[in-house]
Design a protein around this motif. Structure first.
Motif, PDB file in Angstrom:
ATOM      1  N   TYR A 105     -15.020 -14.739 -21.099  1.00  0.00           N
ATOM      2  CA  TYR A 105     -15.212 -13.495 -20.416  1.00  0.00           C
ATOM      3  C   TYR A 105     -14.484 -13.015 -19.137  1.00  0.00           C
ATOM      4  CZ  TYR A 105     -19.389 -13.635 -22.924  1.00  0.00           C
ATOM      5  OH  TYR A 105     -20.311 -13.929 -24.175  1.00  0.00           O
ATOM      6  N   SER A 106     -13.223 -13.915 -19.046  1.00  0.00           N
ATOM      7  CA  SER A 106     -12.409 -13.640 -17.908  1.00  0.00           C
ATOM      8  C   SER A 106     -11.107 -13.376 -18.579  1.00  0.00           C
ATOM      9  CB  SER A 106     -12.157 -14.872 -17.122  1.00  0.00           C
ATOM     10  OG  SER A 106     -11.792 -16.000 -17.716  1.00  0.00           O
ATOM     11  N   ARG A 107     -10.040 -13.010 -17.730  1.00  0.00           N
ATOM     12  CA  ARG A 107      -8.549 -12.794 -18.073  1.00  0.00           C
ATOM     13  C   ARG A 107      -7.591 -13.799 -17.557  1.00  0.00           C
ATOM     14  NH1 ARG A 107      -8.295  -6.145 -17.930  1.00  0.00           N
ATOM     15  NH2 ARG A 107      -9.804  -5.719 -19.473  1.00  0.00           N
ATOM     16  N   PRO A 108      -6.615 -13.920 -18.284  1.00  0.00           N
ATOM     17  CA  PRO A 108      -5.615 -14.830 -17.648  1.00  0.00           C
ATOM     18  C   PRO A 108      -5.011 -14.064 -16.564  1.00  0.00           C
ATOM     19  CG  PRO A 108      -5.178 -14.562 -20.042  1.00  0.00           C
ATOM     20  CD  PRO A 108      -6.486 -13.755 -19.627  1.00  0.00           C
ATOM     21  N   ALA A 109      -4.495 -14.780 -15.502  1.00  0.00           N
ATOM     22  CA  ALA A 109      -3.811 -14.014 -14.194  1.00  0.00           C
ATOM     23  C   ALA A 109      -2.571 -13.153 -14.476  1.00  0.00           C
ATOM     24  CB  ALA A 109      -3.437 -15.015 -13.335  1.00  0.00           C
ATOM     25  N   SER A 110      -1.954 -13.720 -15.718  1.00  0.00           N
ATOM     26  CA  SER A 110      -0.679 -12.935 -16.390  1.00  0.00           C
ATOM     27  C   SER A 110      -1.204 -11.607 -16.649  1.00  0.00           C
ATOM     28  CB  SER A 110      -0.055 -13.661 -17.317  1.00  0.00           C
ATOM     29  OG  SER A 110      -0.940 -13.933 -18.392  1.00  0.00           O
ATOM     30  N   GLU A 111      -2.249 -11.438 -17.310  1.00  0.00           N
ATOM     31  CA  GLU A 111      -2.579 -10.290 -17.804  1.00  0.00           C
ATOM     32  C   GLU A 111      -3.296  -9.133 -16.807  1.00  0.00           C
ATOM     33  OE1 GLU A 111      -6.355  -8.672 -20.935  1.00  0.00           O
ATOM     34  OE2 GLU A 111      -5.535 -10.633 -21.270  1.00  0.00           O
ATOM     35  N   VAL A 112      -3.938  -9.816 -15.882  1.00  0.00           N
ATOM     36  CA  VAL A 112      -4.297  -8.954 -14.725  1.00  0.00           C
ATOM     37  C   VAL A 112      -3.131  -8.468 -13.760  1.00  0.00           C
ATOM     38  CG1 VAL A 112      -5.565  -9.347 -12.136  1.00  0.00           C
ATOM     39  CG2 VAL A 112      -6.609 -10.377 -14.169  1.00  0.00           C
ATOM     40  N   LYS A 113      -1.976  -9.423 -13.579  1.00  0.00           N
ATOM     41  CA  LYS A 113      -0.824  -8.836 -13.124  1.00  0.00           C
ATOM     42  C   LYS A 113      -0.257  -7.621 -13.778  1.00  0.00           C
ATOM     43  CE  LYS A 113       3.607 -10.316 -11.214  1.00  0.00           C
ATOM     44  NZ  LYS A 113       4.146  -9.096 -11.199  1.00  0.00           N
ATOM     45  N   ILE A 114      -0.168  -7.794 -15.157  1.00  0.00           N
ATOM     46  CA  ILE A 114       0.399  -6.590 -15.888  1.00  0.00           C
ATOM     47  C   ILE A 114      -0.454  -5.303 -15.402  1.00  0.00           C
ATOM     48  CG2 ILE A 114       0.632  -5.807 -18.276  1.00  0.00           C
ATOM     49  CD1 ILE A 114       1.329  -8.567 -19.166  1.00  0.00           C
ATOM     50  N   ILE A 115      -1.750  -5.434 -15.681  1.00  0.00           N
ATOM     51  CA  ILE A 115      -2.616  -4.277 -15.330  1.00  0.00           C
ATOM     52  C   ILE A 115      -2.522  -3.819 -13.922  1.00  0.00           C
ATOM     53  CG2 ILE A 115      -5.171  -3.537 -14.969  1.00  0.00           C
ATOM     54  CD1 ILE A 115      -5.731  -5.709 -17.222  1.00  0.00           C
ATOM     55  N   ASN A 116      -2.333  -4.629 -12.939  1.00  0.00           N
ATOM     56  CA  ASN A 116      -2.232  -3.889 -11.379  1.00  0.00           C
ATOM     57  C   ASN A 116      -0.486  -3.491 -11.592  1.00  0.00           C
ATOM     58  OD1 ASN A 116      -4.626  -5.009 -10.753  1.00  0.00           O
ATOM     59  ND2 ASN A 116      -3.870  -7.046  -9.850  1.00  0.00           N
ATOM     60  N   ASP A 117       0.278  -4.199 -12.210  1.00  0.00           N
ATOM     61  CA  ASP A 117       1.591  -3.591 -11.894  1.00  0.00           C
ATOM     62  C   ASP A 117       1.775  -2.240 -12.687  1.00  0.00           C
ATOM     63  OD1 ASP A 117       2.691  -5.678 -10.697  1.00  0.00           O
ATOM     64  OD2 ASP A 117       3.373  -6.756 -12.517  1.00  0.00           O
ATOM     65  N   LEU A 118       0.851  -1.879 -13.683  1.00  0.00           N
ATOM     66  CA  LEU A 118       1.033  -0.805 -14.482  1.00  0.00           C
ATOM     67  C   LEU A 118       0.056   0.465 -13.509  1.00  0.00           C
ATOM     68  CD1 LEU A 118       0.282  -1.631 -18.183  1.00  0.00           C
ATOM     69  CD2 LEU A 118       2.459  -0.896 -17.315  1.00  0.00           C
ATOM     70  N   TYR A 119      -0.769  -0.041 -12.965  1.00  0.00           N
ATOM     71  CA  TYR A 119      -1.487   0.778 -12.183  1.00  0.00           C
ATOM     72  C   TYR A 119      -0.839   1.350 -10.779  1.00  0.00           C
ATOM     73  CZ  TYR A 119      -4.842   2.652  -8.622  1.00  0.00           C
ATOM     74  OH  TYR A 119      -5.379   3.298  -7.578  1.00  0.00           O
ATOM     75  N   ASN A 120      -0.034   0.178 -10.463  1.00  0.00           N
ATOM     76  CA  ASN A 120       0.792   0.745  -9.115  1.00  0.00           C
ATOM     77  C   ASN A 120       2.001   1.503  -9.713  1.00  0.00           C
ATOM     78  OD1 ASN A 120      -0.876  -0.826  -7.334  1.00  0.00           O
ATOM     79  ND2 ASN A 120       0.324  -2.751  -7.688  1.00  0.00           N
ATOM     80  N   ALA A 121       2.506   1.361 -10.772  1.00  0.00           N
ATOM     81  CA  ALA A 121       3.513   2.391 -10.952  1.00  0.00           C
ATOM     82  C   ALA A 121       3.098   3.647 -11.467  1.00  0.00           C
ATOM     83  CB  ALA A 121       4.207   1.617 -12.225  1.00  0.00           C
TER      84      ALA A 121
END
Length: 141
Positions: A105-121
């Motif tokens: 039910y969790s996500r890998p850290a790499s996927e969370v990083k991609i989501i955060n980078d897209l949000y920040n952009a």
């Protein structure tokens, strides 16, 4: 009355015990993301096993492996986990490795990083209004 209070307390202890057991099981489970395509453990998988061996209390030191729908894959993963445990402990510890049905039910850290980078952009740059009101303008008059 006291007898009912004792029953209520025992009931709550049982619920908390089940939640604790399932929490440790979740924390010590290796999921699909911890394995490469050839079923060898990935670097995050090895780090997770190291964490289990160093942090989990002896009574909770069981490594669970998420079951796939393929017995060959399951057997290869279990064998690889046992090999990594033998390497990390020098063969001095016997740690149970158990197959477990369930999903991640969790996500890998790499996927969370991609989501955060897209949000920040997508965050617009701050803009100041052209002249006008505010506290500075009121104080100057």
């Amino acid at each position: 009355p006291l007898p009912y209070i004792c029953q209520d307390r025992e009931y709550m202890r049982n619920i908390i015990g089940v939640q604790t057991d399932l929490g440790w099981q979740q924390e010590t489970t290796l999921y699909d993301r911890h394995f490469e395509q050839d079923q060898q453990m990935s670097v995050p998988g090895r780090l997770h096993v190291t964490d289990i061996l160093e942090v989990a209390p002896m009574s909770r030191r069981t490594v669970y492996v998420q079951a796939s729908h393929n017995a060959e894959v399951d057997n290869a993963r279990i064998a690889n986990v046992q090999q990594v445990i033998a390497e990390l402990t020098g063969g001095t510890e016997v740690v149970p490795v158990v197959l477990r049905k369930g999903r991640d039910y969790s996500r890998p850290a790499s996927e969370v990083k991609i989501i955060n980078d897209l949000y920040n952009a997508s965050v617009p740059s701050p803009r100041l209004g052209a002249g006008g009101g505010g506290a500075a303008a009121a104080a100057g008059s």
